[in-house]
Design a protein around this motif. Structure first.
Motif, mmCIF file in Angstrom:
data_model
loop_
_atom_site.group_PDB
_atom_site.id
_atom_site.type_symbol
_atom_site.label_atom_id
_atom_site.label_comp_id
_atom_site.label_asym_id
_atom_site.label_seq_id
_atom_site.Cartn_x
_atom_site.Cartn_y
_atom_site.Cartn_z
ATOM 1 N N ASP A 109 0.967 -1.279 -0.105
ATOM 2 C CA ASP A 109 -0.106 0.055 -0.047
ATOM 3 C C ASP A 109 0.991 1.158 -0.208
ATOM 4 N N PHE A 110 1.834 1.234 0.726
ATOM 5 C CA PHE A 110 2.992 2.459 0.829
ATOM 6 C C PHE A 110 3.417 2.730 -0.558
ATOM 7 N N ILE A 111 4.095 1.651 -1.009
ATOM 8 C CA ILE A 111 4.492 1.722 -2.522
ATOM 9 C C ILE A 111 3.689 2.306 -3.448
ATOM 10 N N LEU A 112 2.582 1.653 -3.623
ATOM 11 C CA LEU A 112 1.464 2.079 -4.399
ATOM 12 C C LEU A 112 0.925 3.660 -4.311
ATOM 13 N N ASN A 113 0.987 3.986 -3.029
ATOM 14 C CA ASN A 113 0.707 5.444 -2.774
ATOM 15 C C ASN A 113 1.846 6.525 -2.837
ATOM 16 N N CYS A 114 3.127 5.912 -2.914
ATOM 17 C CA CYS A 114 4.185 6.729 -3.440
ATOM 18 C C CYS A 114 4.136 6.868 -4.858
ATOM 19 N N MET A 115 3.951 5.746 -5.582
ATOM 20 C CA MET A 115 3.669 5.812 -7.098
ATOM 21 C C MET A 115 2.442 6.783 -7.500
ATOM 22 N N ASP A 116 1.424 6.714 -6.798
ATOM 23 C CA ASP A 116 0.292 7.786 -6.914
ATOM 24 C C ASP A 116 0.593 8.990 -6.649
ATOM 25 N N TYR A 117 1.654 9.278 -5.935
ATOM 26 C CA TYR A 117 2.054 10.780 -5.473
ATOM 27 C C TYR A 117 2.863 11.262 -6.459
ATOM 28 N N LEU A 118 3.926 10.415 -6.929
ATOM 29 C CA LEU A 118 4.759 10.802 -8.026
ATOM 30 C C LEU A 118 4.190 10.706 -9.233
ATOM 31 N N LEU A 119 3.113 10.011 -9.615
ATOM 32 C CA LEU A 119 2.559 10.005 -11.080
ATOM 33 C C LEU A 119 1.294 10.974 -11.245
ATOM 34 N N ASP A 120 0.881 11.199 -10.168
ATOM 35 C CA ASP A 120 -0.708 12.256 -10.224
ATOM 36 C C ASP A 120 -1.484 11.215 -10.560
ATOM 37 N N ASP A 121 -2.735 11.608 -10.850
ATOM 38 C CA ASP A 121 -3.677 10.562 -11.023
ATOM 39 C C ASP A 121 -3.781 10.087 -12.502
ATOM 40 N N SER A 122 -2.927 10.711 -13.208
ATOM 41 C CA SER A 122 -2.831 10.275 -14.731
ATOM 42 C C SER A 122 -2.444 9.007 -14.828
ATOM 43 N N GLY A 123 -1.366 8.536 -14.401
ATOM 44 C CA GLY A 123 -0.724 7.118 -14.479
ATOM 45 C C GLY A 123 -0.895 6.184 -13.528
ATOM 46 N N VAL A 124 -1.802 6.379 -12.586
ATOM 47 C CA VAL A 124 -2.164 5.441 -11.404
ATOM 48 C C VAL A 124 -2.711 4.200 -12.046
ATOM 49 N N ILE A 125 -3.624 4.285 -12.902
ATOM 50 C CA ILE A 125 -4.386 2.961 -13.482
ATOM 51 C C ILE A 125 -3.503 2.205 -14.034
ATOM 52 N N GLN A 126 -2.548 2.702 -15.009
ATOM 53 C CA GLN A 126 -1.534 2.012 -15.688
ATOM 54 C C GLN A 126 -0.772 1.354 -14.668
ATOM 55 N N SER A 127 -0.121 1.904 -13.582
ATOM 56 C CA SER A 127 0.931 1.298 -12.757
ATOM 57 C C SER A 127 0.202 0.265 -11.960
ATOM 58 N N ARG A 128 -1.007 0.438 -11.540
ATOM 59 C CA ARG A 128 -1.692 -0.795 -10.517
ATOM 60 C C ARG A 128 -2.063 -2.176 -11.340
ATOM 61 N N ASN A 129 -2.198 -1.749 -12.849
ATOM 62 C CA ASN A 129 -2.808 -2.908 -13.577
ATOM 63 C C ASN A 129 -1.596 -3.586 -14.284
ATOM 64 N N LYS A 130 -0.298 -3.311 -13.998
ATOM 65 C CA LYS A 130 0.735 -3.784 -14.629
ATOM 66 C C LYS A 130 1.175 -5.191 -13.636
ATOM 67 N N ARG A 131 1.505 -6.149 -14.361
ATOM 68 C CA ARG A 131 2.151 -7.484 -13.660
ATOM 69 C C ARG A 131 3.547 -7.659 -13.971
ATOM 70 N N ILE A 132 4.207 -7.849 -12.465
ATOM 71 C CA ILE A 132 5.553 -8.170 -12.644
ATOM 72 C C ILE A 132 5.822 -9.604 -12.475
ATOM 73 N N VAL A 133 6.404 -10.409 -13.381
ATOM 74 C CA VAL A 133 6.721 -11.748 -13.001
ATOM 75 C C VAL A 133 8.202 -11.867 -12.516
ATOM 76 N N LEU A 134 7.991 -12.829 -11.390
ATOM 77 C CA LEU A 134 9.400 -12.887 -10.557
ATOM 78 C C LEU A 134 10.156 -14.048 -11.271
ATOM 79 N N ARG A 135 11.344 -14.043 -11.825
ATOM 80 C CA ARG A 135 12.170 -15.299 -12.321
ATOM 81 C C ARG A 135 13.211 -15.513 -11.534
ATOM 82 N N PRO A 136 13.352 -16.498 -11.167
ATOM 83 C CA PRO A 136 14.487 -17.054 -10.151
ATOM 84 C C PRO A 136 15.695 -16.919 -10.918
#
Length: 74
Positions: A47-74
């Motif tokens: 939640d903290f990282i998502l709120n930081c992203m929200d603050y840095l990106l303003d409201d215009s880029g929040v939807i894109q950053s929250r819908n992005k999937r990150i795949v961890l590869r060992p």
């Protein structure tokens, strides 16, 4: 040299492990972000990282950053 520059936003976090997931050694899967395996407690790191992203990106880029999937590869 410019005495006055453009406005910008900065977030300073002193602990680099805030976005680090621990790995379960038995199943080789990642624990949730903010999970402490010793106390079995999940903190609000995600939640903290998502709120930081929200603050840095303003409201215009929040939807894109929250819908992005990150795949961890060992």
């Amino acid at each position: 040299y410019q005495p006055i520059g453009e406005e910008s936003k900065v977030i300073v976090i002193s602990d680099g492990d805030i976005i680090k997931n621990d790995i379960n050694s038995k199943s080789q899967s990642a624990y949730p972000l903010g999970y402490d395996k010793f106390t079995k407690t999940t903190f609000a790191n995600k939640d903290f990282i998502l709120n930081c992203m929200d603050y840095l990106l303003d409201d215009s880029g929040v939807i894109q950053s929250r819908n992005k999937r990150i795949v961890l590869r060992p």
